[in-house]
Structure formats: structure tokens, C-alpha cells
Design a protein around this motif. Sequence first.
Motif, PDB file in Angstrom:
ATOM      1  N   ALA A  15       0.823  -1.211   0.000  1.00  0.00           N
ATOM      2  CA  ALA A  15       0.000   0.000   0.000  1.00  0.00           C
ATOM      3  C   ALA A  15       0.865   1.272   0.000  1.00  0.00           C
ATOM      4  CB  ALA A  15      -0.933  -0.011   1.206  1.00  0.00           C
ATOM      5  N   ALA A  16       2.162   1.123  -0.257  1.00  0.00           N
ATOM      6  CA  ALA A  16       3.135   2.221  -0.289  1.00  0.00           C
ATOM      7  C   ALA A  16       3.411   2.820   1.084  1.00  0.00           C
ATOM      8  CB  ALA A  16       2.736   3.297  -1.291  1.00  0.00           C
ATOM      9  N   GLY A  17       3.115   2.062   2.148  1.00  0.00           N
ATOM     10  CA  GLY A  17       3.495   2.476   3.492  1.00  0.00           C
ATOM     11  C   GLY A  17       4.971   2.165   3.718  1.00  0.00           C
ATOM     12  N   ILE A  43       4.975   4.435   8.580  1.00  0.00           N
ATOM     13  CA  ILE A  43       4.324   5.620   8.041  1.00  0.00           C
ATOM     14  C   ILE A  43       3.434   5.188   6.889  1.00  0.00           C
ATOM     15  CG2 ILE A  43       4.667   7.899   7.009  1.00  0.00           C
ATOM     16  CD1 ILE A  43       7.578   7.742   8.207  1.00  0.00           C
ATOM     17  N   PRO A  44       2.116   5.257   7.073  1.00  0.00           N
ATOM     18  CA  PRO A  44       1.216   4.887   5.976  1.00  0.00           C
ATOM     19  C   PRO A  44       1.372   5.830   4.782  1.00  0.00           C
ATOM     20  CG  PRO A  44       0.029   4.965   8.061  1.00  0.00           C
ATOM     21  CD  PRO A  44       1.382   5.583   8.289  1.00  0.00           C
ATOM     22  N   SER A  45       1.067   5.349   3.613  1.00  0.00           N
ATOM     23  CA  SER A  45       1.135   6.148   2.394  1.00  0.00           C
ATOM     24  C   SER A  45       0.314   7.428   2.553  1.00  0.00           C
ATOM     25  CB  SER A  45       0.593   5.324   1.225  1.00  0.00           C
ATOM     26  OG  SER A  45       0.587   6.101   0.057  1.00  0.00           O
ATOM     27  N   GLY A  46       0.900   8.534   2.137  1.00  0.00           N
ATOM     28  CA  GLY A  46       0.195   9.813   2.182  1.00  0.00           C
ATOM     29  C   GLY A  46       0.293  10.555   3.500  1.00  0.00           C
ATOM     30  N   ALA A  51       2.389   6.468  12.038  1.00  0.00           N
ATOM     31  CA  ALA A  51       1.152   6.081  12.713  1.00  0.00           C
ATOM     32  C   ALA A  51       1.465   5.097  13.820  1.00  0.00           C
ATOM     33  CB  ALA A  51       0.170   5.472  11.722  1.00  0.00           C
ATOM     34  N   VAL A  52       2.583   4.364  13.669  1.00  0.00           N
ATOM     35  CA  VAL A  52       3.081   3.452  14.704  1.00  0.00           C
ATOM     36  C   VAL A  52       4.561   3.776  14.894  1.00  0.00           C
ATOM     37  CG1 VAL A  52       3.494   1.053  15.375  1.00  0.00           C
ATOM     38  CG2 VAL A  52       1.467   1.634  14.020  1.00  0.00           C
ATOM     39  N   LEU A  92      -3.448  -1.638  12.635  1.00  0.00           N
ATOM     40  CA  LEU A  92      -3.693  -0.325  12.036  1.00  0.00           C
ATOM     41  C   LEU A  92      -4.263  -0.467  10.621  1.00  0.00           C
ATOM     42  CD1 LEU A  92      -3.026   2.834  12.364  1.00  0.00           C
ATOM     43  CD2 LEU A  92      -1.101   2.275  10.866  1.00  0.00           C
ATOM     44  N   LYS A  93      -3.757  -1.441   9.891  1.00  0.00           N
ATOM     45  CA  LYS A  93      -4.203  -1.644   8.508  1.00  0.00           C
ATOM     46  C   LYS A  93      -5.617  -2.156   8.495  1.00  0.00           C
ATOM     47  CE  LYS A  93       0.335  -2.583   6.505  1.00  0.00           C
ATOM     48  NZ  LYS A  93       1.149  -3.586   5.822  1.00  0.00           N
TER      49      LYS A  93
END
Length: 93
Positions: A15-17, A43-46, A51-52, A92-93
Amino acid sequence: MKARLIHSLKLIDEAAGIEERKIWEIPKDERHPDGIRYRLAYIPSGQRGPAVLYDNHHPKGHHKHIRGRQIPYEFTGVEHLLIDFHRDIEALK
């Protein structure tokens, strides 16, 4: 003994994280009685920030941040640290 990097990895998921992990072995002292220093981030995409995030800087000691909320973390070893970190990413996902 100086800090010795014992684990370093940067991955980009489907997902590009971004997952980035750094773990150092350091001399045991009052600030780091386990002889380990670490920073694990997802770091999630965008997003601009993690986030963690797991880290153990002085004076806070072992703790984690989940979506900006700081939570104490009970460190029991590097293997469990990596398992717990991945568990929080998957949640998180």
C-alpha cells in the motif's frame, strides 16, 4: 563499547506504506539498563509522520506511539519487540 547497529531495515509495503527499523546494542547504563536502543516506525502512504512508532529515548524509556497516542511498552527482548511492532501495524491496517 560504542553503539553497534544490530538490525536495520527499510521496507515499502503493497500500500506504499514505509516501515523503518533501527536497533542498536549499546553499553548498559541507567538510561538503557537493557543495553538496547531502538526506533521502529511505520508511516502509511500519504502521511508525513508515523502512525506506529516504538522507541526508548531518555527520559521516557520504553514506549510506543499509536496514531499519536503515547503508551508505555514493556520491553522483554528484541524478538518480542519486532513481533509487537508488526502486530500493531497489522491492527492499524
